[in-house]
Design an enzyme around this catalytic site. Structure first.
Site, PDB file in Angstrom:
ATOM      1  N   ASN A  21     -14.121  24.350  21.385  1.00  0.00           N
ATOM      2  CA  ASN A  21     -13.414  23.368  21.857  1.00  0.00           C
ATOM      3  C   ASN A  21     -13.032  22.310  20.886  1.00  0.00           C
ATOM      4  O   ASN A  21     -13.767  21.372  20.838  1.00  0.00           O
ATOM      5  CB  ASN A  21     -14.011  22.899  23.148  1.00  0.00           C
ATOM      6  CG  ASN A  21     -12.907  21.857  23.854  1.00  0.00           C
ATOM      7  OD1 ASN A  21     -11.872  21.634  23.287  1.00  0.00           O
ATOM      8  ND2 ASN A  21     -13.215  21.201  24.845  1.00  0.00           N
ATOM      9  N   LYS A  23     -10.707  19.803  21.128  1.00  0.00           N
ATOM     10  CA  LYS A  23     -10.218  18.889  21.772  1.00  0.00           C
ATOM     11  C   LYS A  23      -8.979  18.337  21.089  1.00  0.00           C
ATOM     12  O   LYS A  23      -8.507  18.963  20.582  1.00  0.00           O
ATOM     13  CB  LYS A  23     -11.406  17.921  21.814  1.00  0.00           C
ATOM     14  CG  LYS A  23     -12.722  18.156  22.582  1.00  0.00           C
ATOM     15  CD  LYS A  23     -13.683  17.153  23.074  1.00  0.00           C
ATOM     16  CE  LYS A  23     -14.808  18.139  23.766  1.00  0.00           C
ATOM     17  NZ  LYS A  23     -15.973  17.311  24.205  1.00  0.00           N
ATOM     18  N   HIS A 110     -12.333  20.885  32.528  1.00  0.00           N
ATOM     19  CA  HIS A 110     -13.373  20.217  31.777  1.00  0.00           C
ATOM     20  C   HIS A 110     -13.568  18.694  32.294  1.00  0.00           C
ATOM     21  O   HIS A 110     -12.503  18.102  32.607  1.00  0.00           O
ATOM     22  CB  HIS A 110     -12.655  20.102  30.380  1.00  0.00           C
ATOM     23  CG  HIS A 110     -13.718  19.732  29.094  1.00  0.00           C
ATOM     24  ND1 HIS A 110     -14.379  18.187  28.945  1.00  0.00           N
ATOM     25  CD2 HIS A 110     -14.709  20.339  28.271  1.00  0.00           C
ATOM     26  CE1 HIS A 110     -15.015  18.158  28.045  1.00  0.00           C
ATOM     27  NE2 HIS A 110     -15.439  19.452  27.559  1.00  0.00           N
ATOM     28  N   GLU A 112     -13.502  15.869  30.613  1.00  0.00           N
ATOM     29  CA  GLU A 112     -12.726  15.085  30.105  1.00  0.00           C
ATOM     30  C   GLU A 112     -11.436  15.107  30.797  1.00  0.00           C
ATOM     31  O   GLU A 112     -10.580  14.422  30.794  1.00  0.00           O
ATOM     32  CB  GLU A 112     -12.683  15.024  28.814  1.00  0.00           C
ATOM     33  CG  GLU A 112     -13.916  15.023  28.061  1.00  0.00           C
ATOM     34  CD  GLU A 112     -14.259  15.367  26.720  1.00  0.00           C
ATOM     35  OE1 GLU A 112     -13.268  16.051  26.163  1.00  0.00           O
ATOM     36  OE2 GLU A 112     -15.339  15.394  26.197  1.00  0.00           O
ATOM     37  N   GLU A 180     -21.713  22.220  31.553  1.00  0.00           N
ATOM     38  CA  GLU A 180     -21.563  21.331  30.617  1.00  0.00           C
ATOM     39  C   GLU A 180     -22.060  19.796  31.460  1.00  0.00           C
ATOM     40  O   GLU A 180     -21.018  19.010  32.000  1.00  0.00           O
ATOM     41  CB  GLU A 180     -20.257  20.834  30.110  1.00  0.00           C
ATOM     42  CG  GLU A 180     -19.576  22.176  29.405  1.00  0.00           C
ATOM     43  CD  GLU A 180     -18.685  22.037  28.400  1.00  0.00           C
ATOM     44  OE1 GLU A 180     -18.748  22.203  27.067  1.00  0.00           O
ATOM     45  OE2 GLU A 180     -17.811  21.180  28.734  1.00  0.00           O
ATOM     46  N   GLY A 186     -20.940  15.161  23.749  1.00  0.00           N
ATOM     47  CA  GLY A 186     -20.569  14.164  22.645  1.00  0.00           C
ATOM     48  C   GLY A 186     -21.453  13.029  22.254  1.00  0.00           C
ATOM     49  O   GLY A 186     -21.330  12.124  21.644  1.00  0.00           O
ATOM     50  N   SER A 218     -23.426  19.059  23.164  1.00  0.00           N
ATOM     51  CA  SER A 218     -24.032  18.835  21.846  1.00  0.00           C
ATOM     52  C   SER A 218     -24.759  19.717  21.671  1.00  0.00           C
ATOM     53  O   SER A 218     -26.074  19.701  20.906  1.00  0.00           O
ATOM     54  CB  SER A 218     -25.142  17.505  22.294  1.00  0.00           C
ATOM     55  OG  SER A 218     -24.309  16.210  22.604  1.00  0.00           O
TER      56      SER A 218
END
Ligand code: 13P
Length: 258
Positions: A21, A23, A110, A112, A180, A186, A218
């Protein structure tokens, strides 16, 4: 939702998937260079890297990256889509548009998007249905925040994300779940091996037999052996480390033969 308790069944038919991904990273030349490096790794592996490989660049790079990767055996995916096939949705992209660019997967829900764009489980469900309408495999992301884990609510949160976000027409072939934990994304932190195994087993009991379940958060070449060596883990959804072709390819080498 399916709660068949068929934990661990069909393991032999679950092809491992390592997905990058990217991003919101990369201009066209960066994306092309990264894709060329991945294509070279795939060619060196004789086109058979030992697992399924997927990259999900920003929408602006799909055409460029798709062109470089054509014939490499590396699949292309989007990072989000709208629920509708077309219409007055400024700034959005439909699943049909992703498919038109050669995508076969799309990441949905996701954290985010959930936290940065207010996407609810109900919104994610509509997007998953949109992905299926266009023939894409939906990679549905689920995961708890640190506060939710500390409150002992991790399984409850993930269960409700699965229960609401997955349309009834689900099949193992049309869905990939990515666990996740939000606090691991991150941050350099990863869930413990026991927590990953435990949550993957919970997810497996709530999805059709044969559904692939990835871990994300991560993942890097150093921890990939331990994570991808777990029998309940069918691959990885990789963020930061997927922006380096050598690191991304090294993670793939951690997929044990099944
Ligand atoms: P990192 O690998 O950078 O933690 O990102 C994980 C992720 O969000 C993949 O979707």
């Amino acid at each position: 939702m399916i709660g068949t308790g068929q934990r661990g069944r069909n393991m032999a038919i679950r092809t491992k998937l390592v997905a990058g991904n990217w991003k919101m990273n990369g201009l066209r030349e960066d994306g092309a260079a990264l894709a060329r490096a991945l294509r070279d790794h795939a060619a060196a592996a004789g086109g058979k890297p030992g697992c399924e490989v997927l990259v999900c660049p920003p929408a602006t790079l799909l055409s460029t990256v798709g062109g470089v990767l054509a014939g490499s055996g590396i699949a292309l995916g989007g990072q989000d889509c709208h629920a509708a096939p077309k219409g007055a949705y400024t700034g959005d992209i439909s699943a049909e548009m992703l498919a038109d660019l050669g995508c076969t997967y799309v990441i949905l829900g996701h954290s985010e998007r959930r936290h940065g764009h207010g996407e609810t489980n109900a919104v994610v469900r509509g997007k998953v249905a949109g992905a299926w309408r266009a023939g894409l495999v939906a990679i549905l992301c689920v995961g708890e925040t640190q506060a939710q884990r500390q409150a002992g609510e991790a399984v409850e949160i993930v269960s409700s994300q699965l229960a609401v976000s997955i349309p009834d027409a689900v099949t193992a072939a049309s869905l990939v779940v990515a666990y996740e934990p939000v606090w691991a994304i991150g941050t350099g932190l990863t869930a413990t091996i026991a927590d990953i195994a435990g949550m993957h087993a919970e997810i497996r009991s709530r999805t059709p037999p044969g559904t692939r379940i990835l871990y994300g958060g991560s993942v890097n070449p150093k921890n990939a052996d331990a994570i991808l060596g777990l029998p309940e883990v069918d691959g990885a959804l990789v963020g930061g480390a997927s922006l380096n072709a050598d690191d991304f390819w090294a993670i793939m080498q951690s997929c044990p033969a099944r």
